[in-house]
Write a protein that holds these residues in place. Structure first.
Motif, PDB file in Angstrom:
ATOM      1  N   ALA A  72      47.634 108.401 -48.756  1.00 13.42           N
ATOM      2  CA  ALA A  72      47.117 107.394 -49.683  1.00 13.42           C
ATOM      3  C   ALA A  72      46.669 106.144 -48.928  1.00 13.42           C
ATOM      4  CB  ALA A  72      48.181 107.030 -50.716  1.00 13.42           C
ATOM      5  N   THR A  73      47.480 105.700 -47.954  1.00 14.77           N
ATOM      6  CA  THR A  73      47.119 104.512 -47.181  1.00 14.77           C
ATOM      7  C   THR A  73      45.862 104.760 -46.367  1.00 14.77           C
ATOM      8  OG1 THR A  73      49.431 103.829 -47.039  1.00 14.77           O
ATOM      9  CG2 THR A  73      47.921 102.866 -45.444  1.00 14.77           C
TER      10      THR A  73
ATOM     11  N   ALA B  96      40.021 103.954 -45.509  1.00 14.09           N
ATOM     12  CA  ALA B  96      38.677 104.531 -45.400  1.00 14.09           C
ATOM     13  C   ALA B  96      37.777 104.048 -46.537  1.00 14.09           C
ATOM     14  CB  ALA B  96      38.764 106.058 -45.408  1.00 14.09           C
ATOM     15  N   ALA B  97      38.353 103.843 -47.700  1.00 13.46           N
ATOM     16  CA  ALA B  97      37.567 103.416 -48.862  1.00 13.46           C
ATOM     17  C   ALA B  97      37.021 102.000 -48.697  1.00 13.46           C
ATOM     18  CB  ALA B  97      38.415 103.510 -50.127  1.00 13.46           C
ATOM     19  N   LEU B  98      37.670 101.179 -47.889  1.00 14.97           N
ATOM     20  CA  LEU B  98      37.181  99.815 -47.700  1.00 14.97           C
ATOM     21  C   LEU B  98      35.767  99.806 -47.132  1.00 14.97           C
ATOM     22  CD1 LEU B  98      40.375  97.981 -46.357  1.00 14.97           C
ATOM     23  CD2 LEU B  98      39.274  97.710 -48.594  1.00 14.97           C
ATOM     24  N   SER B  99      35.444 100.777 -46.305  1.00 13.63           N
ATOM     25  CA  SER B  99      34.092 100.829 -45.733  1.00 13.63           C
ATOM     26  C   SER B  99      33.054 101.209 -46.789  1.00 13.63           C
ATOM     27  CB  SER B  99      34.045 101.836 -44.586  1.00 13.63           C
ATOM     28  OG  SER B  99      34.301 103.164 -45.053  1.00 13.63           O
ATOM     29  N   GLN B 100      33.507 101.707 -47.927  1.00 11.31           N
ATOM     30  CA  GLN B 100      32.599 102.096 -49.008  1.00 11.31           C
ATOM     31  C   GLN B 100      32.390 100.982 -50.027  1.00 11.31           C
ATOM     32  OE1 GLN B 100      31.104 105.043 -48.817  1.00 11.31           O
ATOM     33  NE2 GLN B 100      32.296 105.608 -46.993  1.00 11.31           N
ATOM     34  N   VAL B 101      33.163  99.912 -49.917  1.00 14.61           N
ATOM     35  CA  VAL B 101      33.090  98.838 -50.906  1.00 14.61           C
ATOM     36  C   VAL B 101      31.712  98.176 -50.962  1.00 14.61           C
ATOM     37  CG1 VAL B 101      33.969  96.538 -51.494  1.00 14.61           C
ATOM     38  CG2 VAL B 101      35.561  98.400 -50.975  1.00 14.61           C
TER      39      VAL B 101
ATOM     40  N   HIS C  76      29.733 100.892 -53.004  1.00 12.57           N
ATOM     41  CA  HIS C  76      30.265 101.365 -54.294  1.00 12.57           C
ATOM     42  C   HIS C  76      31.139 100.350 -55.013  1.00 12.57           C
ATOM     43  CE1 HIS C  76      28.768 105.433 -53.542  1.00 12.57           C
ATOM     44  NE2 HIS C  76      29.245 105.336 -52.314  1.00 12.57           N
ATOM     45  N   GLY C  77      31.429  99.234 -54.376  1.00  8.81           N
ATOM     46  CA  GLY C  77      32.290  98.252 -55.013  1.00  8.81           C
ATOM     47  C   GLY C  77      33.751  98.666 -54.990  1.00  8.81           C
ATOM     48  N   TRP C  78      34.558  97.933 -55.746  1.00  6.90           N
ATOM     49  CA  TRP C  78      36.000  98.205 -55.811  1.00  6.90           C
ATOM     50  C   TRP C  78      36.239  99.207 -56.939  1.00  6.90           C
ATOM     51  CZ3 TRP C  78      38.368  95.749 -51.823  1.00  6.90           C
ATOM     52  CH2 TRP C  78      37.697  94.656 -51.269  1.00  6.90           C
ATOM     53  N   THR C  79      35.827 100.437 -56.703  1.00 10.16           N
ATOM     54  CA  THR C  79      35.793 101.433 -57.764  1.00 10.16           C
ATOM     55  C   THR C  79      36.456 102.738 -57.324  1.00 10.16           C
ATOM     56  OG1 THR C  79      33.663 102.292 -56.993  1.00 10.16           O
ATOM     57  CG2 THR C  79      33.605 100.490 -58.607  1.00 10.16           C
ATOM     58  N   THR C  80      36.638 103.627 -58.308  1.00  6.61           N
ATOM     59  CA  THR C  80      37.148 104.959 -57.984  1.00  6.61           C
ATOM     60  C   THR C  80      36.128 105.733 -57.158  1.00  6.61           C
ATOM     61  OG1 THR C  80      36.310 105.743 -60.127  1.00  6.61           O
ATOM     62  CG2 THR C  80      38.625 105.104 -60.012  1.00  6.61           C
TER      63      THR C  80
ATOM     64  N   VAL D  61      36.753 111.711 -49.179  1.00  6.18           N
ATOM     65  CA  VAL D  61      35.844 112.717 -48.617  1.00  6.18           C
ATOM     66  C   VAL D  61      35.646 112.495 -47.122  1.00  6.18           C
ATOM     67  CG1 VAL D  61      33.443 113.516 -48.618  1.00  6.18           C
ATOM     68  CG2 VAL D  61      34.657 113.171 -50.791  1.00  6.18           C
ATOM     69  N   SER D  62      35.551 111.233 -46.709  1.00  5.81           N
ATOM     70  CA  SER D  62      35.335 110.941 -45.288  1.00  5.81           C
ATOM     71  C   SER D  62      36.499 111.401 -44.423  1.00  5.81           C
ATOM     72  CB  SER D  62      35.107 109.437 -45.086  1.00  5.81           C
ATOM     73  OG  SER D  62      36.312 108.702 -45.310  1.00  5.81           O
ATOM     74  N   LEU D  63      37.658 111.621 -45.035  1.00  8.96           N
ATOM     75  CA  LEU D  63      38.833 112.089 -44.303  1.00  8.96           C
ATOM     76  C   LEU D  63      39.077 113.585 -44.497  1.00  8.96           C
ATOM     77  CD1 LEU D  63      41.324 109.152 -45.045  1.00  8.96           C
ATOM     78  CD2 LEU D  63      39.969 109.514 -42.986  1.00  8.96           C
ATOM     79  N   GLY D  64      38.156 114.234 -45.212  1.00  9.50           N
ATOM     80  CA  GLY D  64      38.289 115.668 -45.409  1.00  9.50           C
ATOM     81  C   GLY D  64      39.009 116.071 -46.670  1.00  9.50           C
ATOM     82  N   TYR D  65      39.344 115.110 -47.523  1.00  8.72           N
ATOM     83  CA  TYR D  65      39.982 115.421 -48.796  1.00  8.72           C
ATOM     84  C   TYR D  65      38.911 115.577 -49.881  1.00  8.72           C
ATOM     85  CZ  TYR D  65      44.220 113.603 -46.517  1.00  8.72           C
ATOM     86  OH  TYR D  65      45.271 113.387 -45.661  1.00  8.72           O
ATOM     87  N   PRO D  66      39.195 116.318 -50.936  1.00  9.43           N
ATOM     88  CA  PRO D  66      38.231 116.399 -52.046  1.00  9.43           C
ATOM     89  C   PRO D  66      38.107 115.051 -52.748  1.00  9.43           C
ATOM     90  CG  PRO D  66      40.292 117.476 -52.641  1.00  9.43           C
ATOM     91  CD  PRO D  66      40.386 117.168 -51.170  1.00  9.43           C
ATOM     92  N   SER D  67      36.967 114.798 -53.336  1.00  5.77           N
ATOM     93  CA  SER D  67      36.726 113.496 -53.965  1.00  5.77           C
ATOM     94  C   SER D  67      37.688 113.207 -55.114  1.00  5.77           C
ATOM     95  CB  SER D  67      35.282 113.416 -54.469  1.00  5.77           C
ATOM     96  OG  SER D  67      35.050 114.424 -55.448  1.00  5.77           O
ATOM     97  N   ILE D  68      38.194 114.262 -55.753  1.00 10.22           N
ATOM     98  CA  ILE D  68      39.118 114.037 -56.878  1.00 10.22           C
ATOM     99  C   ILE D  68      40.458 113.477 -56.418  1.00 10.22           C
ATOM    100  CG2 ILE D  68      38.089 115.828 -58.317  1.00 10.22           C
ATOM    101  CD1 ILE D  68      40.405 117.666 -57.509  1.00 10.22           C
ATOM    102  N   THR D  69      40.622 113.359 -55.089  1.00  9.67           N
ATOM    103  CA  THR D  69      41.865 112.777 -54.569  1.00  9.67           C
ATOM    104  C   THR D  69      42.042 111.349 -55.022  1.00  9.67           C
ATOM    105  OG1 THR D  69      41.574 114.205 -52.628  1.00  9.67           O
ATOM    106  CG2 THR D  69      43.257 112.503 -52.472  1.00  9.67           C
ATOM    107  N   HIS D  70      40.966 110.732 -55.531  1.00 14.78           N
ATOM    108  CA  HIS D  70      41.122 109.363 -56.046  1.00 14.78           C
ATOM    109  C   HIS D  70      42.134 109.306 -57.178  1.00 14.78           C
ATOM    110  CE1 HIS D  70      38.985 110.048 -59.815  1.00 14.78           C
ATOM    111  NE2 HIS D  70      37.982 110.602 -59.151  1.00 14.78           N
TER     112      HIS D  70
END
Length: 289
Positions: free
Chosen positions: A78-79, A84-89, A92-96, A104-113
Protein backbone atom coordinates in the motif's frame (compact mmCIF):
# COMPACT_ATOMS: atom_id res chain seq x y z
CA UNK A 1 3.48 0.90 49.66
CA UNK A 2 3.39 -2.61 48.22
CA UNK A 3 2.39 -3.40 44.65
CA UNK A 4 -1.20 -4.32 45.43
CA UNK A 5 -1.81 -1.15 47.44
CA UNK A 6 -0.20 0.95 44.70
CA UNK A 7 -2.44 -0.62 42.05
CA UNK A 8 -5.48 0.05 44.22
CA UNK A 9 -4.43 3.67 44.65
CA UNK A 10 -4.12 4.12 40.89
CA UNK A 11 -7.54 2.59 40.30
CA UNK A 12 -9.16 4.92 42.81
CA UNK A 13 -7.39 8.10 41.70
CA UNK A 14 -9.51 10.93 40.31
CA UNK A 15 -7.37 12.26 37.49
CA UNK A 16 -6.66 11.46 33.87
CA UNK A 17 -3.20 11.63 32.40
CA UNK A 18 -2.18 11.85 28.79
CA UNK A 19 1.46 11.41 27.78
CA UNK A 20 2.32 12.63 24.32
CA UNK A 21 5.69 11.98 22.73
CA UNK A 22 6.48 14.90 20.44
CA UNK A 23 8.73 14.51 17.39
CA UNK A 24 11.98 12.72 16.64
CA UNK A 25 14.44 11.17 19.13
CA UNK A 26 13.04 13.32 21.87
CA UNK A 27 13.86 12.98 25.51
CA UNK A 28 10.99 15.09 26.77
CA UNK A 29 7.23 14.63 26.77
CA UNK A 30 4.35 17.02 27.07
CA UNK A 31 2.24 15.78 29.95
CA UNK A 32 -1.25 17.15 30.40
CA UNK A 33 -3.27 16.22 33.44
CA UNK A 34 -6.86 17.04 34.27
CA UNK A 35 -8.34 16.83 37.74
CA UNK A 36 -11.87 15.59 38.14
CA UNK A 37 -13.56 17.29 41.07
CA UNK A 38 -15.25 15.14 43.63
CA UNK A 39 -18.19 17.52 43.43
CA UNK A 40 -18.81 16.33 39.86
CA UNK A 41 -17.84 12.69 40.03
CA UNK A 42 -18.08 11.93 43.72
CA UNK A 43 -15.52 10.06 45.75
CA UNK A 44 -14.42 6.61 44.58
CA UNK A 45 -16.45 3.92 46.28
CA UNK A 46 -16.67 0.18 46.40
CA UNK A 47 -19.67 -1.44 44.68
CA UNK A 48 -22.68 -2.17 46.82
CA UNK A 49 -23.47 -5.77 47.58
CA UNK A 50 -24.99 -7.39 44.51
CA UNK A 51 -24.20 -4.39 42.27
CA UNK A 52 -22.59 -5.38 38.94
CA UNK A 53 -18.95 -4.41 38.69
CA UNK A 54 -19.60 -2.65 35.37
CA UNK A 55 -21.67 0.00 37.16
CA UNK A 56 -18.80 1.00 39.40
CA UNK A 57 -17.36 4.40 38.52
CA UNK A 58 -13.84 4.18 37.20
CA UNK A 59 -11.37 6.99 36.60
CA UNK A 60 -10.52 7.89 33.02
CA UNK A 61 -6.79 7.18 32.75
CA UNK A 62 -5.02 7.29 29.40
CA UNK A 63 -1.36 6.25 29.33
CA UNK A 64 -1.16 5.93 25.55
CA UNK A 65 2.04 7.30 24.02
CA UNK A 66 1.47 8.93 20.64
CA UNK A 67 4.30 9.37 18.17
CA UNK A 68 4.39 11.97 15.45
CA UNK A 69 6.54 12.28 12.34
CA UNK A 70 9.31 9.97 13.56
CA UNK A 71 7.05 6.94 13.33
CA UNK A 72 8.71 4.12 11.39
CA UNK A 73 7.71 4.25 7.74
CA UNK A 74 5.81 1.10 6.86
CA UNK A 75 7.20 -0.66 3.80
CA UNK A 76 4.10 -2.35 2.46
CA UNK A 77 2.47 -2.73 -0.96
CA UNK A 78 0.00 0.00 0.00
CA UNK A 79 2.81 2.43 0.88
CA UNK A 80 4.68 1.64 -2.34
CA UNK A 81 1.51 2.21 -4.37
CA UNK A 82 0.94 5.55 -2.64
CA UNK A 83 4.52 6.60 -3.41
CA UNK A 84 4.13 5.57 -7.05
CA UNK A 85 0.77 7.32 -7.31
CA UNK A 86 2.31 10.67 -6.39
CA UNK A 87 3.98 10.79 -9.80
CA UNK A 88 0.51 10.50 -11.35
CA UNK A 89 -0.98 13.45 -9.47
CA UNK A 90 0.00 16.15 -12.02
CA UNK A 91 -1.95 14.19 -14.65
CA UNK A 92 -4.77 12.53 -12.72
CA UNK A 93 -5.03 14.65 -9.60
CA UNK A 94 -5.62 13.30 -6.10
CA UNK A 95 -7.93 10.59 -7.35
CA UNK A 96 -8.48 6.85 -7.44
CA UNK A 97 -7.28 7.04 -11.05
CA UNK A 98 -3.87 8.17 -9.79
CA UNK A 99 -3.89 5.34 -7.27
CA UNK A 100 -4.79 2.85 -10.00
CA UNK A 101 -2.01 4.11 -12.29
CA UNK A 102 0.45 3.94 -9.42
CA UNK A 103 -0.53 0.32 -8.82
CA UNK A 104 -0.14 -0.54 -12.50
CA UNK A 105 3.33 1.01 -12.59
CA UNK A 106 4.36 -1.50 -9.92
CA UNK A 107 2.83 -4.47 -11.69
CA UNK A 108 -0.41 -4.62 -9.73
CA UNK A 109 -3.84 -4.56 -11.41
CA UNK A 110 -5.49 -1.15 -11.49
CA UNK A 111 -8.32 -2.33 -9.23
CA UNK A 112 -5.74 -2.45 -6.44
CA UNK A 113 -6.85 1.09 -5.67
CA UNK A 114 -9.52 -0.71 -3.64
CA UNK A 115 -6.87 -0.89 -0.91
CA UNK A 116 -7.75 2.75 -0.25
CA UNK A 117 -11.47 2.89 0.61
CA UNK A 118 -11.35 6.63 1.35
CA UNK A 119 -10.07 7.35 -2.13
CA UNK A 120 -7.82 10.23 -3.14
CA UNK A 121 -7.71 11.83 0.31
CA UNK A 122 -5.53 8.92 1.47
CA UNK A 123 -3.02 9.95 -1.18
CA UNK A 124 -3.15 13.54 0.07
CA UNK A 125 -2.58 12.45 3.67
CA UNK A 126 0.27 10.17 2.62
CA UNK A 127 1.93 13.07 0.82
CA UNK A 128 1.55 15.37 3.83
CA UNK A 129 3.05 12.89 6.28
CA UNK A 130 5.85 11.99 3.89
CA UNK A 131 6.63 15.67 3.34
CA UNK A 132 6.73 16.36 7.07
CA UNK A 133 9.34 13.63 7.50
CA UNK A 134 11.34 14.92 4.51
CA UNK A 135 11.18 18.47 5.88
CA UNK A 136 12.63 17.33 9.18
CA UNK A 137 15.44 15.45 7.43
CA UNK A 138 16.28 18.52 5.35
CA UNK A 139 16.31 20.78 8.41
CA UNK A 140 18.62 18.40 10.27
CA UNK A 141 21.21 19.08 7.57
CA UNK A 142 21.37 22.77 8.49
CA UNK A 143 23.57 24.40 11.09
CA UNK A 144 20.63 25.00 13.38
CA UNK A 145 22.79 25.99 16.35
CA UNK A 146 23.94 29.12 14.50
CA UNK A 147 20.44 30.14 13.36
CA UNK A 148 17.92 32.28 15.20
CA UNK A 149 14.45 30.93 15.90
CA UNK A 150 12.72 32.98 13.18
CA UNK A 151 15.28 31.85 10.61
CA UNK A 152 14.67 28.22 11.57
CA UNK A 153 10.91 28.61 11.29
CA UNK A 154 11.21 30.34 7.92
CA UNK A 155 13.57 27.66 6.60
CA UNK A 156 11.20 24.93 7.75
CA UNK A 157 8.22 26.62 6.07
CA UNK A 158 10.13 27.11 2.82
CA UNK A 159 11.40 23.52 2.85
CA UNK A 160 7.91 22.14 3.36
CA UNK A 161 6.25 24.46 0.83
CA UNK A 162 8.80 23.55 -1.84
CA UNK A 163 7.65 19.96 -1.54
CA UNK A 164 4.16 21.05 -2.55
CA UNK A 165 5.48 22.98 -5.58
CA UNK A 166 5.42 20.02 -8.03
CA UNK A 167 1.72 19.53 -7.23
CA UNK A 168 0.73 23.17 -6.85
CA UNK A 169 -1.64 23.18 -9.83
CA UNK A 170 -3.54 20.33 -8.18
CA UNK A 171 -3.25 21.55 -4.61
CA UNK A 172 -6.66 23.30 -4.50
CA UNK A 173 -8.16 19.87 -5.21
CA UNK A 174 -6.23 18.44 -2.27
CA UNK A 175 -7.50 21.24 -0.02
CA UNK A 176 -11.04 20.54 -1.20
CA UNK A 177 -10.68 16.88 -0.21
CA UNK A 178 -9.20 17.76 3.19
CA UNK A 179 -12.03 20.19 3.86
CA UNK A 180 -14.76 17.57 3.52
CA UNK A 181 -16.33 17.10 6.96
CA UNK A 182 -15.29 13.46 7.33
CA UNK A 183 -11.66 14.40 6.54
CA UNK A 184 -11.31 17.52 8.70
CA UNK A 185 -10.12 15.70 11.87
CA UNK A 186 -7.21 14.09 10.01
CA UNK A 187 -6.45 17.35 8.22
CA UNK A 188 -6.18 19.27 11.48
CA UNK A 189 -4.11 16.51 13.05
CA UNK A 190 -1.65 16.54 10.13
CA UNK A 191 -1.37 20.33 10.31
CA UNK A 192 -0.80 20.12 14.05
CA UNK A 193 1.95 17.55 13.59
CA UNK A 194 3.63 19.73 10.96
CA UNK A 195 3.75 22.92 13.01
CA UNK A 196 4.72 20.96 16.13
CA UNK A 197 7.63 19.44 14.23
CA UNK A 198 8.70 22.88 13.01
CA UNK A 199 8.68 24.35 16.49
CA UNK A 200 10.59 21.43 17.95
CA UNK A 201 13.26 21.79 15.25
CA UNK A 202 13.42 25.48 16.11
CA UNK A 203 14.22 24.56 19.72
CA UNK A 204 10.87 25.12 21.39
CA UNK A 205 10.40 23.09 24.57
CA UNK A 206 7.59 25.08 26.17
CA UNK A 207 4.92 23.23 28.14
CA UNK A 208 2.77 26.21 29.18
CA UNK A 209 0.19 28.24 27.25
CA UNK A 210 2.95 29.39 24.88
CA UNK A 211 2.92 25.86 23.46
CA UNK A 212 -0.59 26.47 22.12
CA UNK A 213 -0.13 30.09 21.05
CA UNK A 214 3.03 29.37 19.06
CA UNK A 215 1.44 26.49 17.19
CA UNK A 216 -1.74 28.42 16.47
CA UNK A 217 0.35 31.30 15.16
CA UNK A 218 2.48 29.09 12.92
CA UNK A 219 -0.55 27.18 11.62
CA UNK A 220 -2.00 30.52 10.52
CA UNK A 221 1.23 31.61 8.87
CA UNK A 222 1.74 28.33 7.05
CA UNK A 223 -1.83 27.83 5.80
CA UNK A 224 -2.18 31.43 4.58
CA UNK A 225 1.15 31.16 2.74
CA UNK A 226 0.12 27.85 1.19
CA UNK A 227 -3.12 29.44 -0.04
CA UNK A 228 -1.12 32.31 -1.54
CA UNK A 229 1.32 29.91 -3.18
CA UNK A 230 -1.51 28.10 -5.00
CA UNK A 231 -2.20 31.36 -6.89
CA UNK A 232 1.39 32.59 -7.27
CA UNK A 233 2.67 32.75 -10.86
CA UNK A 234 5.96 34.51 -10.10
CA UNK A 235 9.28 32.86 -11.08
CA UNK A 236 10.44 30.42 -8.40
CA UNK A 237 7.52 31.49 -6.19
CA UNK A 238 9.36 34.70 -5.30
CA UNK A 239 6.15 36.43 -4.27
CA UNK A 240 5.27 33.51 -2.00
CA UNK A 241 8.51 33.86 -0.05
CA UNK A 242 7.91 37.61 0.28
CA UNK A 243 4.40 36.89 1.53
CA UNK A 244 5.80 34.41 4.05
CA UNK A 245 8.29 37.01 5.31
CA UNK A 246 5.49 39.54 5.80
CA UNK A 247 3.40 37.05 7.75
CA UNK A 248 6.34 36.17 9.99
CA UNK A 249 6.96 39.85 10.61
CA UNK A 250 3.27 40.37 11.41
CA UNK A 251 3.31 37.78 14.18
CA UNK A 252 6.93 38.22 15.29
CA UNK A 253 6.08 40.52 18.18
CA UNK A 254 2.63 39.15 18.97
CA UNK A 255 1.83 36.72 21.72
CA UNK A 256 4.66 37.55 24.07
CA UNK A 257 2.30 38.43 26.85
CA UNK A 258 -0.83 36.76 28.15
CA UNK A 259 -2.97 39.73 27.06
CA UNK A 260 -1.77 39.33 23.45
CA UNK A 261 -2.18 35.56 23.32
CA UNK A 262 -5.81 35.70 22.22
CA UNK A 263 -4.75 37.68 19.13
CA UNK A 264 -2.35 34.92 18.13
CA UNK A 265 -4.87 32.14 18.63
CA UNK A 266 -7.52 34.15 16.78
CA UNK A 267 -5.13 34.67 13.85
CA UNK A 268 -4.33 30.96 13.64
CA UNK A 269 -7.94 29.83 13.90
CA UNK A 270 -9.15 32.30 11.27
CA UNK A 271 -6.40 31.31 8.83
CA UNK A 272 -7.06 27.58 9.20
CA UNK A 273 -10.82 28.15 9.03
CA UNK A 274 -10.31 30.19 5.88
CA UNK A 275 -8.33 27.36 4.31
CA UNK A 276 -11.03 24.79 5.10
CA UNK A 277 -13.80 27.12 3.96
CA UNK A 278 -12.04 27.72 0.64
CA UNK A 279 -11.60 23.99 0.25
CA UNK A 280 -15.27 23.30 0.87
CA UNK A 281 -16.29 25.96 -1.67
CA UNK A 282 -13.93 24.47 -4.26
CA UNK A 283 -15.37 21.02 -3.59
CA UNK A 284 -18.95 22.28 -3.95
CA UNK A 285 -18.17 24.11 -7.20
CA UNK A 286 -16.42 21.08 -8.69
CA UNK A 287 -19.48 18.94 -8.01
CA UNK A 288 -21.91 21.50 -9.46
CA UNK A 289 -19.97 21.75 -12.69
Amino acid sequence: MNASKYAAAVRSSSFSLTVRRVGAARHSAVICSRLYSTATYGSPKLPDAGEPASRTQKPDIDFEVRYLAKDPVEDSPATRILDAALSQVPTHGWTTAALGEGAVSLGYPSITHGLFPRGGVELVEHFIKKSTRAMRTEMEGLDLASMKVTAKIRAACVARLRMTAPYISRWPDAVALMAQPQNVPNSLQNLGELVDEMWYIAGDRSVDMNWYSKRAMLAGVYTSTEMFMAQDKSPGFEETWKFLDRRLMDVGTVGRTVSEMSNVVDFGIKSVSGLLSSGRKAFDLSHRA
